[in-house]
Enzyme design. Structure first.
Site, PDB file in Angstrom:
ATOM      1  N   HIS A 176       0.835  -1.193   0.000  1.00  0.00           N
ATOM      2  CA  HIS A 176       0.000   0.000   0.000  1.00  0.00           C
ATOM      3  C   HIS A 176       0.876   1.252   0.000  1.00  0.00           C
ATOM      4  O   HIS A 176       2.055   1.193   0.317  1.00  0.00           O
ATOM      5  CB  HIS A 176      -0.853   0.086   1.276  1.00  0.00           C
ATOM      6  CG  HIS A 176      -1.638  -1.130   1.608  1.00  0.00           C
ATOM      7  ND1 HIS A 176      -3.005  -1.203   1.428  1.00  0.00           N
ATOM      8  CD2 HIS A 176      -1.273  -2.321   2.152  1.00  0.00           C
ATOM      9  CE1 HIS A 176      -3.441  -2.388   1.842  1.00  0.00           C
ATOM     10  NE2 HIS A 176      -2.414  -3.076   2.286  1.00  0.00           N
ATOM     11  N   GLU A 203       2.682  -0.822   4.491  1.00  0.00           N
ATOM     12  CA  GLU A 203       2.368   0.557   4.136  1.00  0.00           C
ATOM     13  C   GLU A 203       3.658   1.312   3.840  1.00  0.00           C
ATOM     14  O   GLU A 203       4.598   1.300   4.645  1.00  0.00           O
ATOM     15  CB  GLU A 203       1.617   1.257   5.275  1.00  0.00           C
ATOM     16  CG  GLU A 203       0.213   0.756   5.522  1.00  0.00           C
ATOM     17  CD  GLU A 203      -0.809   1.395   4.592  1.00  0.00           C
ATOM     18  OE1 GLU A 203      -0.420   2.266   3.772  1.00  0.00           O
ATOM     19  OE2 GLU A 203      -1.991   1.027   4.699  1.00  0.00           O
ATOM     20  N   HIS A 230      -2.517  -3.167  -3.425  1.00  0.00           N
ATOM     21  CA  HIS A 230      -3.898  -2.967  -2.971  1.00  0.00           C
ATOM     22  C   HIS A 230      -4.842  -2.846  -4.167  1.00  0.00           C
ATOM     23  O   HIS A 230      -5.977  -3.326  -4.139  1.00  0.00           O
ATOM     24  CB  HIS A 230      -3.965  -1.721  -2.094  1.00  0.00           C
ATOM     25  CG  HIS A 230      -5.135  -1.687  -1.171  1.00  0.00           C
ATOM     26  ND1 HIS A 230      -5.398  -0.617  -0.355  1.00  0.00           N
ATOM     27  CD2 HIS A 230      -6.120  -2.578  -0.922  1.00  0.00           C
ATOM     28  CE1 HIS A 230      -6.497  -0.858   0.353  1.00  0.00           C
ATOM     29  NE2 HIS A 230      -6.956  -2.038   0.018  1.00  0.00           N
ATOM     30  N   ASP A 272      -3.583   2.211  -4.891  1.00  0.00           N
ATOM     31  CA  ASP A 272      -2.229   2.130  -4.370  1.00  0.00           C
ATOM     32  C   ASP A 272      -1.624   0.732  -4.565  1.00  0.00           C
ATOM     33  O   ASP A 272      -2.361  -0.248  -4.617  1.00  0.00           O
ATOM     34  CB  ASP A 272      -2.177   2.550  -2.895  1.00  0.00           C
ATOM     35  CG  ASP A 272      -3.143   1.789  -2.005  1.00  0.00           C
ATOM     36  OD1 ASP A 272      -4.316   1.645  -2.386  1.00  0.00           O
ATOM     37  OD2 ASP A 272      -2.734   1.342  -0.926  1.00  0.00           O
TER      38      ASP A 272
END
Length: 212
Positions: free
Chosen positions: A8, A73, A111, A121
């Site tokens: 992500h 992330e 994602h 993303d």
């Protein structure tokens, strides 16, 4: 046990702001790892535990991606390049995760792959080719020519390749291009159809190894 990795971006101004949100119970969002722009790793959730990062995504027969995946992330404001230290740290992290959990390269996804139309993303600036070159993701050669096929054939090929989060040909095309040819525009063409078929043939989700 996790058998997927989902990458992500945070879409926030700073890594600190992203960290605060990921640690806020009221936000109802979390991930296993956060990597800032300098490449600093922060572990937020233990890898065997469930984190709330994928939402209502799907990949192949997996309809609860959160229960089967490790979420990473990357601190990024959205649509900006990813710094070299951050990418190097991601590569090292992926090496460890893939070894610990026996995750093959075809199960390292974005994602946008598991949530077509809902998420974009890690976006068009993410260097999937770099990950594929190091065996940390997959790619297939782009072949021009040929016809675009019909919608049903395109959707069917995409489903075999893992894209089960939507049956909408337009959303699937956008997801495919975000991952494999982000510079492309216009309607589906022969390159898109060949790409979907190659992915389905070489990396079907119901097999652990590529086809011939």
């Amino acid at each position: 046990m996790p058998d997927l990795v989902v990458i992500h971006y945070t879409a926030m101004e700073t890594a600190e702001a992203a960290l605060a949100r990921l640690c806020d119970p009221c936000a109802e969002v979390s991930a296993h790892w956060l990597i800032d722009e300098r490449g600093v790793l922060v572990r937020l959730v233990a890898e065997p535990d469930r984190a709330w990062h994928a939402g209502a995504g799907a990949w192949g027969g997996v309809t609860d991606v959160n229960s089967r995946s490790i979420g990473i992330e990357l601190a990024n404001r959205a649509g900006t390049p990813f710094p070299a230290p951050q990418m190097a740290s991601l590569e090292q992290l992926l090496d460890g995760i893939m070894a610990r959990w026996d995750v093959p390269p075809e199960r390292v996804i974005g994602h946008s792959d598991c949530a077509p139309g809902r998420k974009i993303d890690p976006g068009p600036k993410f260097d999937w080719a770099r990950l594929a070159f190091g065996g940390r993701a997959i790619s297939v050669p782009l072949r021009g020519g040929g016809d675009a096929g019909d919608c049903a054939a395109f959707v069917a090929a995409m489903r075999v390749a893992g894209y089960t989060g939507s049956d909408d040909p337009a959303l699937l095309l956008a997801a495919l291009r975000l991952r494999h040819r982000p510079w492309a525009g216009g309607p589906r063409d022969g390159t898109d159809m060949a790409l979907a078929r190659d992915l389905a043939r070489r990396f079907p989700v119901d097999r652990t190894r590529p086809g011939p």
